[in-house]
Scaffold this motif. Structure first.
Motif, PDB file in Angstrom:
ATOM      1  N   SER A   2      69.871  56.033  55.661  1.00 12.06           N
ATOM      2  CA  SER A   2      69.515  57.391  55.283  1.00 12.06           C
ATOM      3  C   SER A   2      70.220  58.370  56.199  1.00 12.06           C
ATOM      4  O   SER A   2      70.715  58.016  57.260  1.00 12.06           O
ATOM      5  N   GLY A   3      70.238  59.632  55.801  1.00 16.62           N
ATOM      6  CA  GLY A   3      70.898  60.657  56.597  1.00 16.62           C
ATOM      7  C   GLY A   3      72.319  60.871  56.134  1.00 16.62           C
ATOM      8  O   GLY A   3      72.814  60.219  55.232  1.00 16.62           O
ATOM      9  N   ASP A   4      73.015  61.815  56.778  1.00 19.13           N
ATOM     10  CA  ASP A   4      74.372  62.177  56.395  1.00 19.13           C
ATOM     11  C   ASP A   4      75.301  62.082  57.582  1.00 19.13           C
ATOM     12  O   ASP A   4      74.881  62.217  58.732  1.00 19.13           O
ATOM     13  N   VAL A   5      76.591  61.870  57.298  1.00 25.51           N
ATOM     14  CA  VAL A   5      77.590  61.972  58.336  1.00 25.51           C
ATOM     15  C   VAL A   5      77.624  63.410  58.855  1.00 25.51           C
ATOM     16  O   VAL A   5      77.541  64.354  58.081  1.00 25.51           O
ATOM     17  N   THR A   6      77.754  63.569  60.167  1.00 27.84           N
ATOM     18  CA  THR A   6      77.853  64.890  60.754  1.00 27.84           C
ATOM     19  C   THR A   6      79.310  65.321  60.792  1.00 27.84           C
ATOM     20  O   THR A   6      80.124  64.710  61.477  1.00 27.84           O
ATOM     21  N   TYR A   7      79.673  66.362  60.050  1.00 30.68           N
ATOM     22  CA  TYR A   7      81.034  66.882  60.019  1.00 30.68           C
ATOM     23  C   TYR A   7      81.144  68.039  61.009  1.00 30.68           C
ATOM     24  O   TYR A   7      80.202  68.815  61.170  1.00 30.68           O
ATOM     25  N   CYS A  96      80.320  55.319  61.574  1.00 30.97           N
ATOM     26  CA  CYS A  96      79.072  56.079  61.653  1.00 30.97           C
ATOM     27  C   CYS A  96      78.304  55.725  62.925  1.00 30.97           C
ATOM     28  O   CYS A  96      77.782  56.594  63.615  1.00 30.97           O
ATOM     29  N   CYS A 100      78.953  59.230  64.858  1.00 38.15           N
ATOM     30  CA  CYS A 100      78.121  60.203  64.141  1.00 38.15           C
ATOM     31  C   CYS A 100      76.701  60.195  64.697  1.00 38.15           C
ATOM     32  O   CYS A 100      76.380  59.476  65.639  1.00 38.15           O
ATOM     33  N   ALA A 101      75.867  60.985  64.083  1.00 37.19           N
ATOM     34  CA  ALA A 101      74.477  61.049  64.498  1.00 37.19           C
ATOM     35  C   ALA A 101      73.771  59.736  64.189  1.00 37.19           C
ATOM     36  O   ALA A 101      74.099  59.064  63.204  1.00 37.19           O
ATOM     37  N   CYS A 104      72.995  57.925  60.495  1.00 40.64           N
ATOM     38  CA  CYS A 104      73.759  58.582  59.440  1.00 40.64           C
ATOM     39  C   CYS A 104      74.243  57.574  58.408  1.00 40.64           C
ATOM     40  O   CYS A 104      74.363  56.380  58.688  1.00 40.64           O
ATOM     41  N   GLN A 107      79.489  58.997  53.590  1.00 34.48           N
ATOM     42  CA  GLN A 107      79.674  59.704  52.329  1.00 34.48           C
ATOM     43  C   GLN A 107      81.171  59.851  52.091  1.00 34.48           C
ATOM     44  O   GLN A 107      81.861  60.527  52.855  1.00 34.48           O
ATOM     45  N   TRP A 140      86.162  62.748  58.099  1.00 36.55           N
ATOM     46  CA  TRP A 140      84.919  63.142  58.757  1.00 36.55           C
ATOM     47  C   TRP A 140      85.156  63.939  60.037  1.00 36.55           C
ATOM     48  O   TRP A 140      84.200  64.284  60.723  1.00 36.55           O
TER      49      TRP A 140
END
Length: 319
Positions: A2-7, A96, A100-101, A104, A107, A140
């Motif tokens: 779950s969650g999203d990549v932090t751009y 990720c 990333c966070a 994440c 995507q 990303w």
């Protein structure tokens, strides 16, 4: 997940970005294999060369994650990984995890275009992983340092660090400890894909059966290093070496017949590439390679011309 990549870039910029990264096939000019270590891996002393057969990985912004693969006609019918099982999926997970966070989820819409033989001993999967590392890192906007990308590459497979670097290089350990080599010559090859892949673990198991007395230390690559330094294709032909070749030919006797055929048609030397079943032929010149490929065409219509060394994973298109 779950969650999203932090751009780090703007929403508009990353929504419109598209990157295509190309990575090359590899040939093992030398593949020395030692007895399996306690962890089950075989120590290697190998010399890689990147040659001009390529896979492309294109990445597009998306609100979810997907990977599609197209395969060149000359590769025939091949078995592709199922959903979530492509090495590109693993690339995304590791990027990720390392860039990333926490928690994440990747995507992107990823399109893999394959011309490197599948399960052919030419590191096509490793090329895809290297290309995906570079492409997704760009998409990303992670700006991962090169040394960190190499560390992540080593987690993905023994050949992936070399696929990032390209050129000609020596690999130690499991092949993942890579040192670039000076190689100013241009080497001409004919590459003949075989129908049906060979399982790399199966070839190594058969090597162990055939060589129960294999030394702990693999045979040294020094003869190939000297031949490369000379720039002489005849010297390199004499030095080419693959400890897995006997096991591959024992499992696929037709590979030995193909090597004999290519050498009878003018190739300086035929060799099983890595764990096979692709067979590569070193030729004295580009003209000689064209003649050998033409002579093999009656029985092997998909004999491919290639040269090396070429660059590692690199950006070829950006929109």
């Amino acid at each position: 997940m779950s969650g999203d990549v932090t751009y780090t870039g703007s929403y508009e910029a990353r929504r419109s970005a598209r990157f295509t990264v190309r990575a090359a096939a590899k040939i093992n000019l030398h593949l020395g294999v030692g007895a399996p270590r306690e962890d089950g891996f075989h120590p290697l002393d190998t010399v890689y060369q990147a040659v001009s057969l390529y896979d492309d990985v294109a990445v597009h912004p998306a609100d979810d994650w997907s990977v599609t693969t197209t395969v060149a006609e000359h590769l025939g019918e091949v078995e592709l990984p199922g959903p979530g099982e492509n090495i590109v999926d693993r690339v995304a997970e590791l990027l990720c995890a390392h860039g990333c966070a926490p928690g994440c989820a990747p995507q992107a819409r990823v399109e893999v275009s394959k011309t490197i033989p599948v399960a052919g001993g030419m590191a096509g999967g490793s090329a895809d992983a290297a290309a995906a590392l570079v492409a997704l890192d760009r998409l990303w906007e992670l700006e991962t340092p090169d040394d960190r990308l190499l560390e992540i590459a080593a987690l993905l497979g023994s050949d992936v660090p070399f696929s990032l670097l390209g050129g000609t290089a020596r690999g130690l350990g499991r092949g993942e400890v890579v040192t670039p080599l000076t190689d100013t010559a241009t080497w001409s090859w004919v590459v003949v894909p075989a129908t049906g892949g060979l399982s790399t673990p199966a070839v190594y198991r058969h090597f162990d059966e055939l060589r129960p007395d294999a030394p702990a230390e693999p045979p040294s690559a020094e003869p190939v290093l000297r031949a490369l330094a000379s720039g002489d294709p005849y010297a390199l032909a004499a030095a080419l070496h693959n400890d897995l070749q006997a096991a591959a030919i024992d499992l696929r006797p037709d590979l030995g017949d193909l090597i004999d055929l290519g050498e009878s048609k003018g190739a300086l030397r035929g060799l099983v590439s890595g764990s096979g079943p692709t067979v590569v032929f070193l030729c004295a010149s580009a003209e000689s390679a064209r003649e050998v490929a033409a002579a093999l065409a009656a029985t092997h219509p998909h004999a491919l011309l290639a040269h090396g060394p070429v660059a590692g994973a690199h950006l070829v298109e950006m929109d």
